[in-house]
Structures are given as structure tokens and as C-alpha cells.
Design an enzyme around this catalytic site. Sequence first.
Site, PDB file in Angstrom:
ATOM      1  N   LYS A   1     -23.255   6.510  -5.421  1.00 38.50           N
ATOM      2  CA  LYS A   1     -22.702   7.771  -6.143  1.00 38.50           C
ATOM      3  C   LYS A   1     -22.228   7.755  -7.509  1.00 38.50           C
ATOM      4  CE  LYS A   1     -17.953   7.426  -4.227  1.00 38.50           C
ATOM      5  NZ  LYS A   1     -17.036   7.986  -3.423  1.00 38.50           N
TER       6      LYS A   1
ATOM      7  N   TYR B   1       0.937  -1.270   0.010  1.00 36.94           N
ATOM      8  CA  TYR B   1      -0.004  -0.098  -0.082  1.00 36.94           C
ATOM      9  C   TYR B   1       0.842   1.261  -0.040  1.00 36.94           C
ATOM     10  CZ  TYR B   1      -4.273  -3.124   1.290  1.00 36.94           C
ATOM     11  OH  TYR B   1      -4.956  -3.896   1.208  1.00 36.94           O
TER      12      TYR B   1
ATOM     13  N   GLY C   1     -16.631   1.752  -3.526  1.00 38.00           N
ATOM     14  CA  GLY C   1     -17.835   3.010  -3.325  1.00 38.00           C
ATOM     15  C   GLY C   1     -18.891   2.899  -4.225  1.00 38.00           C
TER      16      GLY C   1
END
Length: 346
Positions: free
Chosen positions: A244, A53, A239
Site C-alpha cells: 500500500k 503498549y 504494512g
Amino acid sequence: MQFDTLPQLGDSVSKICLGTMTWGQQNSEQDAHEQMDYALAQGVNFWDTAEMYPSPPDKDKQGDTERFMGSWFAKTGKRNEVVLASKISRNDFLRGGNTKFDKKTIRAALDSNLQRLQTDHIDIYQLHWPERQTNFFGQRGYTESMAQQDTKQLTPFLETIEALNDEITKGRIRAYGLSNDTPWGVMRYLAEADKHGLARPITIQNPYSLLNRLYEVGLAEISHREQIGLLAYSPLAFGVLSGKYLGDNKPANSRLSLYSHFTRYLNEQAQQATQAYAEVAKKHHLDMAQMALAFVNSRSFVTANIIGATTIEQLASNIASVDLVLSQEVLADIEAVQTLYPNPAP
């Protein structure tokens, strides 16, 4: 906050686990510190990271997420308040391309994890994805050609387990887990560990969400029968399950607008399913993202739900999902969508 018991170790860990993979790409070190402050104040004592990461992987930024966490531990002195999970990954830019899970590589990777995190131990050390070729990261089914693609000699399961067991004995890790693995892989680790009297894996970190419930097919039974808890990742499907992106929207600075190659949850059937779940949330006057997270929280095989956020507002809403209990009516409507669009995203 709600808590669950970590299989085999017995630690009490928050049902919500703090995911960190955006730190270093979409989030600065200051952002990361603010998220850690807020999460711990809300009772989130379980945090997950990885040596590769931030994500998407970047050779020049690799390890920054762990460094941000390490600087927070050094600044606050609160390492002992956190159950910490990290991973050994298999990116080609790590260790000169050595992506095996042999003893030498595990030792070297863990040396670096601990240095970046500024700690003397990691509570759960995970194998980020299998060394062998199999169906993970959006690959729906296993094919015969995958077995033929393993052109390099694979590290024996026993050697990997022995290496991890040695690190447990040294106290540098307390337990180990798997990630992005299959029922066959999990059972092989269990069989080898039991045969030789070595430590078993205690968790598996795999995708699980309203758009991908494939974990229920084979791995959920293993979780129950073998005491291996699921650390569910992508519970909001990048997400998408916030709603959205409906109507082909791509909000500025959102993950899917910044990284257009993340299309795993955007196929036509997944978009239709997402719209259907949005209608369920609207019908029951629920925040769509919180409904999606609450569903994951409610599954008996889930030890922790790994949430990630780029803003404190998102983080607060995601953590608050732990207080939402879905009614039988909501669950029935969710099952109706699942029946109509079964696991639309792999």
C-alpha cells in the site's frame, strides 16, 4: 487454523498469533474487543502484548492495551481459552526509569501486568529487549562502541533467570522468552540456565519478514538445536509488504502516515525489494500481504507469526494467510528477489 507445539511447554498454539500493539492508539477498546472475539472464533488462541503498549509508546496511554485485554477476559470469562504472552519493557517512563531486569523490577512489573490483564498468570513472560547495548530495533551490525555504552552495571544473566524461575515456581508465569535478542544473548541465557538447573527460555520474539531474514543467519540454528521457537514480529514490515505504500503512497490513517518516524522499512533498497515482491505476487495471482505472511508461516523455525491489524477486514485477510501454501515456483521467485536484495531492511 494450523497449530504448532510450544517448545518445552507442549501447548498447542495457533500458527497465527494475535498482535495487539495498536490497541489504545489506532484502535479503541471496542475495536480491541471485536478483534479478540473474531480472532478466537477463527481459532487464533495465541495472543501477544506488552506492558509498554500501545505503540508508539506514550506515557499517558501506557498499559491501555493490557487493560483492554483484561476487560475482555473479565467480560467473557475466556481467559483459559487463550495462550497469553506479555512482556516487561524498558521505557524510561516505567517505574521511575528503573529499566533493569533484576528480581525487584521483574516482580513489580509482573504485579502490574497481572493486574491490568485481570488474570492470575501469564503463559510466556518475555524480556522486551536486552538490558545491554546491542544491535536491535533496526541496528544492522554490532559495534565496539556498544560495549562501551553500557555505563551502568548490568543485571547478571543468572539473577534475571532466577527471578523468572521464581515466578514460574509461584505459578504467576508458566515460562519465559526473550525478544529482540542476539545469538550471543540467547546462548548466554541457555548456558546460565543449564549450569544452575533453572528454566530455559522457550521462545524469542524477533523481526522476520521478506525484507528482513537476518534471523536465518545465526538464530535459526539455535531455534532448531535448542528448541526455542521464533515468534516472528513485523511480518508485513509495518504494512509495507501489503504494497500500500508503493509509489510513495501514504494512505490516510495508515501507520506510516500517522507516525512518520517509522522509516525502518522504507529505505531505497527496501522499496525496490518491495516492488519486486509485488511483481512476484502479481505474476502468481496472489494477494501480496498474504504471500508475505504465508512465507513466514512456512518457515520451520517459526512457532507463531504475530499479525496486527487496525480493521476487522485486515485481520480476516491476515488470518486467512494460514491457508495459503506457496508453490515451489513462488518460493523460487521469492529467493530470486532475496538474492538481488538481501535483507534490505535491518
